[in-house]
Enzyme design. Structure first.
Site, PDB file in Angstrom:
ATOM      1  CE1 TYR A 230      -4.048  -1.991   0.499  1.00 28.95           C
ATOM      2  CE2 TYR A 230      -2.623  -3.268   1.933  1.00 28.95           C
ATOM      3  CZ  TYR A 230      -3.789  -3.142   1.217  1.00 28.95           C
ATOM      4  OH  TYR A 230      -4.702  -4.165   1.204  1.00 28.95           O
TER       5      TYR A 230
ATOM      6  CE  LYS B 184       1.379 -17.634  -1.624  1.00 28.07           C
ATOM      7  NZ  LYS B 184       0.689 -18.927  -1.531  1.00 28.07           N
TER       8      LYS B 184
ATOM      9  CG  ASP C  63      -1.964 -20.046   0.138  1.00 25.22           C
ATOM     10  OD1 ASP C  63      -1.311 -19.869   1.187  1.00 25.22           O
ATOM     11  OD2 ASP C  63      -1.492 -20.618  -0.858  1.00 25.22           O
TER      12      ASP C  63
ATOM     13  CG  ASP D 159      -7.489  -4.778   3.020  1.00 23.99           C
ATOM     14  OD1 ASP D 159      -8.622  -4.779   3.517  1.00 23.99           O
ATOM     15  OD2 ASP D 159      -7.154  -4.034   2.087  1.00 23.99           O
TER      16      ASP D 159
ATOM     17  CG  ASP E  10     -13.391  -7.339   4.352  1.00 25.68           C
ATOM     18  OD1 ASP E  10     -13.079  -6.660   5.356  1.00 25.68           O
ATOM     19  OD2 ASP E  10     -13.963  -6.853   3.353  1.00 25.68           O
TER      20      ASP E  10
END
Ligand SMILES: NC(=O)c1ccc[n+]([C@@H]2O[C@H](COP(=O)([O-])OP(=O)(O)OC[C@H]3O[C@@H](n4cnc5c(N)ncnc54)[C@H](O)[C@@H]3O)[C@@H](O)[C@H]2O)c1
Length: 366
Positions: free
Chosen positions: A141, A187, A219, A243, A247
């Site tokens: 970001y 990751k 994942d 992020d 959710d």
């Protein structure tokens, strides 16, 4: 105590949920002998419409000058075609960076009354109480270089040692007050930046031998959160992965409208619901204010150390849900469908009742 709070309602349902939460905040402050100075400022699309920028110097200075900031949400279709730095969402990134809000705390816990609101099975969810710690001022970001041209688009995933160290320390300190378990999500099988993240987290872990640390690829973590959320206590992760995972974790609580958050830095703090401006329901009195009310509880806890006030706000939310009150996003047959304002009033009513039982009652017994 006198506290100064900057209110940034923003766009869409932002003003509706902030207004509701502010009423709860006022009652809680009054009961605990605290005076509030509340000032409202524009942020996001409404700020762009008035000043041509989603974040003005005035709004930013007001945040610097406050004990805490409460934000609603920003964004909407009206501003979708603006350039990246003028979009409402750019204000959030600028605020986080300017206030140094590197630590985003997102609890995802199940209210027992809402066990049937999620699309996940109640037996999978029951007892889930996760805290997601999302690093907030690093990663793709903010990394440079970034950009796109006709042939390619690019961003830079980058973490500096100090950025990982302070997050890892916070995670392990928090774990010591809870179940002493941290899962660090990355990751590292593909990304060098994640390998670095993992290395530093393990270095810091050496100072906290009582905490169990495990690593998980993002994942797999996405799958595990919906498969068996109870396995997690604290999830520590990079900005991008946090992020998305937070959710996914919204499904644990049944709705995005239930998820609060705190963003802390070494000097400033901002509290906001995890959801966006929900243009599809804005202005209809349908928005669920509980995520924002719960964010106020986090403000009392983290910024003001008013632990009892925070506990009572959370208890009032639980009691309201136990009485069957539901906004449309968490409605199920047999419960009572209420508007944003009715939900606010029910929480205030329950807050007053619990305060009388617990605080006034205890004093009377002494
Ligand atoms: N922090 C923020 O301000 C923030 C976060 C996410 C998205 N956004 C922006 O918000 C706008 C809409 O984004 P989106 O639709 O992807 O996400 P959203 O969170 O606004 O809405 C997703 C879905 O959840 C519902 N919902 C969200 N909050 C709710 C609440 N409190 N009560 C009841 N239902 C609720 C909405 O009605 C919608 O169906 C976009 O412009 C986006 O960029 C802002």
């Amino acid at each position: 105590m006198n506290l100064k709070i900057a209110l940034l309602p923003g766009d869409g349902i932002g003003p509706e949920v902030v207004n509701a939460a502010v009423e709860v905040m006022k009652i809680a402050a009054e009961k605990f002998n605290t005076t509030l100075t509340l000032n409202e400022y524009l942020v996001g699309g409404c700020s762009y419409d008035k000043f041509g920028t989603p974040l003005t110097e005035e709004t930013l200075s007001a945040c610097y000058d406050s004990d805490a900031v409460l934000l609603g949400a920003v964004g909407g279709t009206k501003w979708e075609n603006l350039s990246q730095n003028l979009k409402p969402e750019a204000a959030l990134l600028k605020l986080r960076k300017a206030l140094g809000l590197y630590n985003n705390i997102r609890p995802a816990k199940v209210y027992s009354a809402l066990l049937s609101s999620s699309t996940l099975k109640p037996e999978v969810l029951e007892g889930t109480d996760i805290i997601i710690l999302r690093e907030l001022t690093g990663d793709v970001y903010f990394g440079e270089p970034r950009g796109y041209d006709d042939e390619k688009g690019w961003n830079t995933m980058i973490y500096y040692r100090e950025e990982v160290v302070r997050m890892a320390r916070y995670a392990f300190e928090l774990a010591m007050t809870r179940d002493k378990r941290v899962v660090s999500v990355d990751k590292a099988n593909v990304l060098d930046c994640s390998q670095f993240w993992r290395k530093i987290v393990h270095e810091i872990h050496k100072d906290y031998p009582e905490v169990t640390l495990s690593d998980m690829y993002v994942d797999n973590a996405a799958m595990q959160i919906v498969r068996n959320p109870k396995q997690f206590d604290i999830i520590l992760t990079q900005n991008l992965f946090g992020d998305i995972l937070s959710d996914i974790a919204a499904m644990i609580t049944g709705s995005l409208g239930m998820l609060p958050s705190a963003s802390l830095g070494s000097k400033y703090a901002l509290y906001e619901p995890v959801h966006g401006s929900a243009p599809d329901i804005a202005g209809q009195g349908k928005a669920n204010p509980l995520a924002t009310i719960s964010s106020v509880a986090m403000m009392f806890y983290h910024s003001f150390k008013m632990y009892k006030a925070a506990e009572l706000i959370e208890a009032a939310i639980s009691k309201t849900l136990d009485s069957g009150y539901r906004t449309a996003d968490i409605y199920s047959p047999g419960s009572v469908l209420v508007s944003t304002a009715q939900m606010r009033d029910a929480v205030i009513d329950n807050f007053n009742k619990i305060y009388d039982e617990q605080v006034v009652g205890e004093t009377a017994h002494q």
